[in-house]
Motif scaffolding. Sequence first.
Motif, PDB file in Angstrom:
ATOM      1  N   ILE A  29       0.838  -1.203   0.000  1.00 44.81           N
ATOM      2  CA  ILE A  29       0.000   0.000   0.000  1.00 44.81           C
ATOM      3  C   ILE A  29       0.873   1.253   0.000  1.00 44.81           C
ATOM      4  O   ILE A  29       0.631   2.191  -0.762  1.00 44.81           O
ATOM      5  N   VAL A  30       1.896   1.283   0.840  1.00 45.37           N
ATOM      6  CA  VAL A  30       2.799   2.441   0.892  1.00 45.37           C
ATOM      7  C   VAL A  30       3.526   2.611  -0.447  1.00 45.37           C
ATOM      8  O   VAL A  30       3.637   3.724  -0.962  1.00 45.37           O
ATOM      9  N   HIS A  31       3.986   1.504  -1.014  1.00 43.38           N
ATOM     10  CA  HIS A  31       4.688   1.553  -2.298  1.00 43.38           C
ATOM     11  C   HIS A  31       3.782   2.138  -3.387  1.00 43.38           C
ATOM     12  O   HIS A  31       4.191   3.008  -4.151  1.00 43.38           O
ATOM     13  N   ARG A  32       2.549   1.683  -3.439  1.00 47.13           N
ATOM     14  CA  ARG A  32       1.608   2.179  -4.456  1.00 47.13           C
ATOM     15  C   ARG A  32       1.225   3.633  -4.204  1.00 47.13           C
ATOM     16  O   ARG A  32       1.036   4.395  -5.153  1.00 47.13           O
ATOM     17  N   ALA A  33       1.092   4.016  -2.943  1.00 41.18           N
ATOM     18  CA  ALA A  33       0.792   5.420  -2.629  1.00 41.18           C
ATOM     19  C   ALA A  33       1.927   6.322  -3.109  1.00 41.18           C
ATOM     20  O   ALA A  33       1.700   7.406  -3.653  1.00 41.18           O
ATOM     21  N   HIS A  34       3.149   5.864  -2.926  1.00 46.39           N
ATOM     22  CA  HIS A  34       4.320   6.611  -3.386  1.00 46.39           C
ATOM     23  C   HIS A  34       4.311   6.723  -4.908  1.00 46.39           C
ATOM     24  O   HIS A  34       4.516   7.808  -5.464  1.00 46.39           O
TER      25      HIS A  34
END
Length: 119
Positions: A29-34
């Motif tokens: 989720i963090v990777h995709r948000a970035h």
Amino acid sequence: MKLHGSALRLTVLIGEDDQWRHRPLYHEIVHRAHEAGLAGATVLRGYEGFGTSSRVHTSRILSLTEDLPIAIVIVDAEEKVRAFLPQLDELIEEGLVVLDPVEVVRYAGRSDDPEEPGE
């Protein structure tokens, strides 16, 4: 990036053991948000909680479970947060996604030069 005034807070509540293709779901989720260019994301690990299963997960020493609650918090402009929601539909099988209107009072990044103030 400038973020000031009205914004939207996205909070995703999942379990620490939740996976996406053999990796922690919170990491994906963090990777995709970035990748989506969102202003930032923070992962918070809970000490105790329960969800739809009604099973209490706790960090107490005598507890047999370590699947602690995880909260991923993202704040950005409403249109950017809403555009990100379909990715969460793809990723999250079990959990809670909450949207709250917020007011950003200050959003400043760090500078490489400690003498320069952030943006």
